[in-house]
Design a protein around this motif. Structure first.
Motif, PDB file in Angstrom:
ATOM      1  N   THR A 160       6.351  32.599 -31.368  1.00  0.00           N
ATOM      2  CA  THR A 160       5.352  32.443 -32.424  1.00  0.00           C
ATOM      3  C   THR A 160       4.161  31.639 -31.940  1.00  0.00           C
ATOM      4  N   VAL A 161       4.416  30.682 -31.040  1.00  0.00           N
ATOM      5  CA  VAL A 161       3.353  29.899 -30.401  1.00  0.00           C
ATOM      6  C   VAL A 161       3.488  30.131 -28.898  1.00  0.00           C
ATOM      7  N   PRO A 162       2.892  31.183 -28.389  1.00  0.00           N
ATOM      8  CA  PRO A 162       3.090  31.513 -26.971  1.00  0.00           C
ATOM      9  C   PRO A 162       2.231  30.667 -26.042  1.00  0.00           C
ATOM     10  N   VAL A 163       2.626  30.667 -24.783  1.00  0.00           N
ATOM     11  CA  VAL A 163       1.873  30.002 -23.717  1.00  0.00           C
ATOM     12  C   VAL A 163       1.186  31.071 -22.880  1.00  0.00           C
ATOM     13  N   PHE A 164      -0.062  30.807 -22.516  1.00  0.00           N
ATOM     14  CA  PHE A 164      -0.826  31.664 -21.615  1.00  0.00           C
ATOM     15  C   PHE A 164      -1.171  30.847 -20.373  1.00  0.00           C
ATOM     16  N   ILE A 165      -0.947  31.403 -19.197  1.00  0.00           N
ATOM     17  CA  ILE A 165      -1.332  30.748 -17.948  1.00  0.00           C
ATOM     18  C   ILE A 165      -2.436  31.569 -17.310  1.00  0.00           C
ATOM     19  N   ASP A 166      -3.627  30.991 -17.235  1.00  0.00           N
ATOM     20  CA  ASP A 166      -4.803  31.718 -16.736  1.00  0.00           C
ATOM     21  C   ASP A 166      -4.947  33.049 -17.462  1.00  0.00           C
ATOM     22  N   GLU A 167      -4.771  32.999 -18.789  1.00  0.00           N
ATOM     23  CA  GLU A 167      -4.929  34.136 -19.706  1.00  0.00           C
ATOM     24  C   GLU A 167      -3.790  35.138 -19.634  1.00  0.00           C
ATOM     25  N   VAL A 168      -2.732  34.828 -18.907  1.00  0.00           N
ATOM     26  CA  VAL A 168      -1.571  35.709 -18.829  1.00  0.00           C
ATOM     27  C   VAL A 168      -0.536  35.244 -19.843  1.00  0.00           C
ATOM     28  N   TYR A 169      -0.175  36.134 -20.756  1.00  0.00           N
ATOM     29  CA  TYR A 169       0.817  35.840 -21.784  1.00  0.00           C
ATOM     30  C   TYR A 169       2.205  35.708 -21.155  1.00  0.00           C
ATOM     31  N   ILE A 170       2.940  34.650 -21.537  1.00  0.00           N
ATOM     32  CA  ILE A 170       4.304  34.426 -21.054  1.00  0.00           C
ATOM     33  C   ILE A 170       5.270  34.878 -22.150  1.00  0.00           C
TER      34      ILE A 170
END
Length: 737
Positions: free
Chosen positions: A123-133
């Motif tokens: 529900t609260v995702p993490v993005f690393i350099d705009e990449v969805y995890i």
């Protein structure tokens, strides 16, 4: 108690409110070096402003009509941020709890997810350099060599992959530089045998190319010991590495290649029987194992527990400016392997529940965008998005109850899922007048989910009944698939006042796919997906700088209307139950920072949150009117930082105090799931000699040695909790060549 009354009745919160009005904030507004992709600092005379890319373009955080908090590189160093939990306490209405290393639980404005289904989405995702995890196991990692972190609150209905209903955490790594070579070394030592080492090296290959490597190692002894053996529990060890290459063949094109790897080898959790209530018939038995007054750092958890994880990924980002706009392509592949074992009950003389998980996942994503140039009068972006993920999860529950063997058993749940998502999106900001803009965006999302779920009875008792949590159901092997789609988006009006301050009103709609329940013991529910989450978010905000930019005050008021909000609990019968509720959420958020004089900075945040579940009954528990989980009514954070000259150099001192109200860990609002209020005090002092790229620092976290819960499992009317770290302290030396 309503949040406003609770705020007025709390002396410490009143102090915080004064700090907010007079000068409080946690948005990172401090100096940092220039960065690639236009994410550079804009210096102002009083407060510094960090540039963010929350709307997929570089903007001052004060010009973004969103509730967003950002932490720059220097902020992360000043608060010694190790992972997401360190920024959560400094961000309005952000609560981070953790079941284990691979299952962090992030909640923003009372909305998050604890489901471990292989066919679920964060529900609260993490993005690393705009990449969805895609999986929670890949979203909780060590912070090192980062440019900034942006926390967006509320549903992001247009621009973020897979959509989000609660918010988004955007992590931006520090990119290679073609300007100058440098080597940065850092060593850290602290109590509990804490040792950290970091090496970062940047090497320009030409005016148009550079490579950068970063390696981090961290080890720390556990904070607890086993009650019976005296063995250590909860130790941590992590090694992380990142290699990046930047190529700029022309002044209008760039290519970034990045690869990262991380491995964790952690000890098992130290769960303790807390809270215990004397009016429960099971309490005397629990007290026999864990007498009242026993140190919370002494745990009856199984000493054989462990938390191991290995993850890696590669990413290629290409960007080229054409006559019609800027074309951006982001291609990524990632893998995560999680292996952990935990004693959930932590009470060997009562039902022992050993939980073992092996999860392997891989994901591929491709995003393609076309956006306006910085000079365009109308700022716009349009794009296509594709994501696919494979998840294999095997979870075994071994339950042993010596007095009544029928209550024990071993059940195994196997999940094999494939999740696929397609999306098209567009957003534009259109000037209506010189001072008034309209922003509109739309996104179409189409998700496919396929899953096979198998439940096995590995150790049937003599009576033929399977063990819990499968009991009273029977083994099964069921495959299911379902598609979900939605049109979401946002609309806002932004007015820039003659003073340069911003006021905005916005509406956004969020969507998250349905979920197939996991570890289910009711056969007819196994292949039946819950409905997607849907939310309407209404928000009004103001962002101001005054007194020659020496005082910044940002404020947001919001109202969210949720339908089919997905919840996940472990009930009294050790059954894992997935269900949906409708809910209303409203509240206020204040962020501020003040620099009354050049050598002093004061800041903080204040959050007020009210949540209410509407008309739901689960396992004969009436949830109507209950609070949503992880939703403290009042929370605040306050800091003071000063810099002054010292013999031969400069001294920097920062102290931070964060406090949050009590909250319920689950939607049931059972008393054993209530986590009490607590406050944490951290501090850091650093000395930087003149004419030398050296920093010597000392730091401390939880200096008051507060005892606070970070997770609880309710069972038989009592609770089994994890507690946050005790007082930790140490020193560091950083050298840059």
């Amino acid at each position: 108690m309503k949040p406003l009354k609770k705020l007025l009745n709390s002396s410490s919160a009143v102090v915080s409110a004064g700090a907010v009005v007079g000068a409080s904030l946690a948005t990172s507004a401090f100096a940092q070096e220039g960065a690639q992709n236009a994410a550079v600092e804009i210096a102002q005379s009083g407060n510094d402003t960090i540039v963010v890319t929350a709307q997929k373009r570089a903007e001052s955080i004060q010009d973004v009509p969103l509730a967003v908090t950002a932490f720059g590189e220097n902020d992360l160093e000043a608060i010694k941020a190790v992972d997401v939990s360190d920024i959560a306490v400094r961000t309005p209405n952000f609560t981070a709890t953790q079941f284990n290393l691979g299952e962090p639980q992030y909640y923003i404005r009372g909305v998050g997810s604890t489901s471990d289904s292989a066919a679920s989405d964060p529900t609260v995702p993490v993005f690393i350099d705009e990449v969805y995890i895609g999986r929670a196991a890949g979203s909780n990692f060590d912070f090192f060599d980062l440019e900034r972190i942006e926390v967006l609150r509320g549903p992001q209905g247009t621009l973020y992959g897979r959509n989000t209903t609660g918010g988004a955490i955007s992590v931006v790594t520090k990119k290679p530089s073609t300007e100058d070579p440098y080597l940065r070394l850092q060593g850290v030592a602290g109590n509990y045998d804490t040792y950290e080492g970091r090496v970062v090296g940047n090497m320009p290959l030409s005016d148009a190319a550079a490579v950068k490597a970063a390696v981090s190692y961290r080890t720390q002894d556990g904070f607890s010991t086993n009650l019976f053996t005296g063995e250590e529990l909860g130790g941590r060890e992590n090694i992380s590495a990142r290699l990046q290459g930047l190529f700029e063949p022309t002044d209008r094109a760039s290519i970034l290649i990045s690869a990262d790897y991380a491995k964790d080898d952690n000890g098992g959790n130290a769960r303790v029987p807390f809270p215990l209530f004397d009016d429960e018939p099971t309490t005397p038995a629990f007290r026999a194992v864990y007498p009242e007054g026993t140190d919370i750092r002494v745990s009856p958890s199984n000493p054989d527990g462990f938390q191991d994880r290995e993850l890696w990924g590669v990413m290629a980002r290409g960007e080229v400016e054409t006559d019609i706009g800027v074309v951006t392509s982001i291609t990524s592949y990632r893998e995560v392997e999680l292996n952990w074992f935990e004693d959930l009950a932590a009470a060997p003389l009562l039902p022992r529940n050993d939980d073992r998980v092996l999860e392997e996942s891989n994901q591929f994503s491709q995003e393609l965008r076309l956006s306006s140039t910085a000079e365009s009068e109308i700022q716009w972006v349009a794009g296509l998005y594709y994501f696919t993920e494979n998840v294999d999860r095997n979870e075994t529950f071994d339950v042993v109850f010596a007095p009544v063997p029928i209550a024990g058993g071993s059940t195994e749940f196997i999940q094999d899922a494939k999740n696929t998502s397609y999306a098209a999106f567009a957003q534009a900001t259109i000037p209506i007048t010189d001072a008034l803009n309209f922003t509109g965006g739309v996104r179409y999302t189409y998700d496919e989910k396929e899953i096979r779920q198998i439940a096995l009875d590995n150790e049937t008792p003599p009576d033929g009944f399977p063990g819990v949590p499968l009991f009273p159901g029977q083994p099964y092997d069921i495959s299911a698939e379902e598609d979900f789609d939605a049109v979401t988006g946002r609309a806002s009006l932004e007015y820039t006042m003659p003073t340069g301050d911003l006021i905005y009103v916005s509406y956004s709609r969020g969507f998250k796919s349905g979920v197939f329940p996991s570890q289910n013991n009711i056969l007819q529910n196994v292949g039946e997906a819950l409905a997607p989450e849907k939310v309407n978010n209404y928000e009004i905000g103001v962002k101001t700088d005054s007194f020659n930019n020496r005082l910044r005050l940002n404020a947001t008021a919001f109202y969210l209307d949720y339908a089919d909000l997905q919840q996940f609990i472990l009930d009294a019968g050790l059954n894992l139950v997935t269900f949906s509720v409708d809910a209303e959420v409203y509240g206020f958020e204040f962020e501020s920072v003040a620099r009354p004089v050049d050598w002093l900075e004061l800041g903080g945040t204040l959050s007020i949150l009210e949540t209410e579940i509407q008309g739901s009954v689960v396992n004969n528990i009436d949830l109507d009117g209950n609070d949503l989980p992880r939703s403290p009514n009042v929370s605040f954070n306050a800091f003071a930082a000063t810099t002054f000259d010292a013999p031969g150099g400069e001294v920097f001192i920062r102290g931070n105090y964060s406090w949050r109200d009590d909250f319920f860990h689950e939607a049931t609002n059972l008393r054993e799931t209530e986590i009490g209020s607590y406050g944490l005090f951290d501090a850091r002092i650093a000395y930087r000699p003149d004419n030398a790229n050296v920093e010597i620092a000392m730091w401390g976290k939880n200096l008051a040695d507060a005892e606070y819960q970070t997770h609880v499992i309710p069972f038989l009317g009592n609770g089994f909790s994890l507690f946050g770290p005790p007082r930790t302290f140490g020193g560091s030396i950083t050298v840059e060549f």
